[in-house]
Design an enzyme around this catalytic site. Structure first.
Site, short mmCIF file in Angstrom:
data_model
loop_
_atom_site.label_atom_id
_atom_site.label_comp_id
_atom_site.label_asym_id
_atom_site.label_seq_id
_atom_site.Cartn_x
_atom_site.Cartn_y
_atom_site.Cartn_z
N HIS A 144 -102.89 -26.83 43.74
CA HIS A 144 -103.46 -26.77 42.39
C HIS A 144 -102.27 -26.54 41.46
O HIS A 144 -101.29 -25.88 41.84
CB HIS A 144 -104.38 -25.57 42.19
CG HIS A 144 -105.56 -25.49 43.10
ND1 HIS A 144 -105.50 -24.98 44.35
CD2 HIS A 144 -106.86 -25.82 42.89
CE1 HIS A 144 -106.70 -25.00 44.90
NE2 HIS A 144 -107.55 -25.51 44.05
N ASP B 177 -100.98 -23.05 41.44
CA ASP B 177 -100.38 -22.53 42.68
C ASP B 177 -98.86 -22.70 42.63
O ASP B 177 -98.12 -21.88 43.16
CB ASP B 177 -100.84 -23.31 43.93
CG ASP B 177 -102.32 -23.39 44.08
OD1 ASP B 177 -103.01 -22.49 43.60
OD2 ASP B 177 -102.79 -24.37 44.71
#
Ligand code: XUL
Ligand code: CO
Length: 436
Positions: free
Chosen positions: A99, A102
């Site tokens: 993501h 992240d």
């Protein structure tokens, strides 16, 4: 800097090995049904659980140190990326999934996130070249930030929608820059907690509008991979619109999105929907919508998404059976959307967890091939439907009969001759094939 000091480069040593840091079944180069195990399985590292997950839960704080020795957000993001590639290298994992948040610090605004993401994407590109790793898929986290409390593409707030669109645009850019073969939509908060405050029709129309914009933008900018929807019935919302594969198929067809989207199927999401993993894979495969897998397992005694590393070999076997029947992975792969337990807090536990998951799927692959080569289960299913291959059954499947003709046929027959489903026999046959 070496982050996983106790973890060596993991080699295949075979089932007699007592070395915890060795594969017992996953032999990447060994050829199974004409392809290497590595090609069949296409393992991927999930950046969020693996590199970010710190063991916190609603009852307690972090147990796992994921600081990588850094406190400055950008330095931390870079150290985390270095650690991720060290781990992929040691485990022989070729792909990863992320993501936006992240890999890049969110900063104080969406503008800062955009800049941070662009910088870190460049940094990760360098590591991918050095280590020869590939991006399986990217995505945007449009569920953690408070601005998405009512959803993102399905929010009541047009501004939340616009911010989600911005994150998605930037995550697609990062995915394209890193040569990703997939882009995922998991609708974490794309659902509702009560219908008393929800305009369901508008929310679903808007979600489709957002997906259409994402496809148009991606294709315009050269993205040739697959878009995926990852079904999940609930959690964090009470009801998530992408409930299961069948529901998502109906959504895609309603909005004309079925050409660009396939399914990313997660084992623990299947069980939360009241299905098993194989069911979801089967529905996707039979509708030409099988794309990618988030490999993990739940705990049937717990009612939530525990995202455990998959070690149930019956599950991995029946999963790989469906994957082989689907013709194998094309753009997709097997992403370990799995986290270590809160009490498995030592740095090497994450490597041991991956070894467990990879070996379980290697066994699953070997057993799936055995089932197919043995042929008795497939043969049983074929025989079970043999009545549709000739006579009245053939007329039914060819659409060459009618209720009147079928009535005439039934009245002339007296009664149906029927055979047993033999479930118990098939279950022991499965054991017999697996255990030899
Ligand atoms: C959450 C989940 C996500 C998606 C990507 O249950 O599975 O991590 O895989 O957003
Ligand atoms: Co997932």
């Amino acid at each position: 800097m070496e982050y996983f000091k106790k973890v060596p480069v993991i080699q295949f040593e075979g089932k007699e090995s007592k070395n915890p840091y060795a594969f017992k079944y996953y032999n990447p180069e060994s050829i199974v049904m004409g392809k290497s195990m590595k090609e069949h399985l296409k393992f991927a590292l999930s950046y969020w659980h693996t590199m970010c997950g710190n063991g916190n839960d609603p009852f307690g704080s972090a147990t796992i140190d994921r600081s990588y020795g850094q406190s400055d957000p950008m330095e931390h993001a870079k150290a985390k990326a270095d650690a991720a590639f060290e781990l992929m290298n040691k485990l022989g994992i070729e792909y990863f999934c992320f993501h936006d948040v992240d890999i890049a610090p969110e900063g104080d605004s969406i503008a800062e996130l955009k800049d941070n993401l662009a910088e870190i994407t460049g940094y990760i590109k360098g590591l991918m070249d050095t280590y020869q790793k590939k991006l399986l898929w990217g995505t945007a986290n449009c569920f953690s930030h408070p601005r998405y409390m009512h959803g993102a593409g399905t929010s009541c707030s047009a501004d939340s929608f616009a911010f989600a669109a911005t994150q998605i645009k930037n995550a697609i850019d990062a995915t394209i820059q890193l040569g990703g073969s997939g882009y995922v939509f998991w609708g974490g908060r794309e659902g509702y907690d009560t219908l008393l405050n929800t305009n369901m029709a508008l929310e679903q129309d808007n979600m489709a509008r957002l997906m259409k914009m994402a496809v148009d933008y991606g294709r315009k900018n050269g993205f040739k991979g697959d878009f995926y929807i990852e079904p999940k019935p609930k959690e964090p919302t009470k009801h998530q619109y992408d409930f299961d594969v069948a529901t998502v198929l109906a959504f895609l067809r309603k909005y004309g999105l079925e050409k660009d989207f396939k399914m990313n199927i997660e084992a623990n999401h299947a069980t939360l929907a009241g299905h098993n993993f194989q069911h979801e894979l089967r529905v996707a495969r039979e509708n030409n919508a099988f794309g990618s897998i988030d490999a993990n397992q739940g705990d049937l005694l717990l009612g939530w998404d525990t995202d455990q590393f998959p070690t149930n070999v019956y599950e991995s076997t029946l999963c790989m059976y469906e994957v082989i029947k689907a013709g194998g992975f094309t753009n997709g792969g097997l992403n370990f959307d799995a986290k270590v337990k809160r009490s498995s807090f030592e740095p090497e536990d994450i490597a041991l967890a991956y070894i467990a998951g990879m070996d379980s799927f290697a066994l699953g692959l070997l057993f799936a091939v055995k089932i197919i080569e043995d042929g008795r289960i497939d043969g049983f299913v074929e025989d079970r439907y043999a009545s549709y291959q000739s006579g009245i059954g053939k007329a039914i499947v060819e659409g060459k009969t009618s209720l009147e003709e079928l009535e005439k046929y039934a009245l002339s027959k007296g009664e149906v001759e029927i055979t047993s489903g033999k479930q118990e026999y098939l279950e022991t046959l499965l054991n017999n094939i697996i255990f030899g």
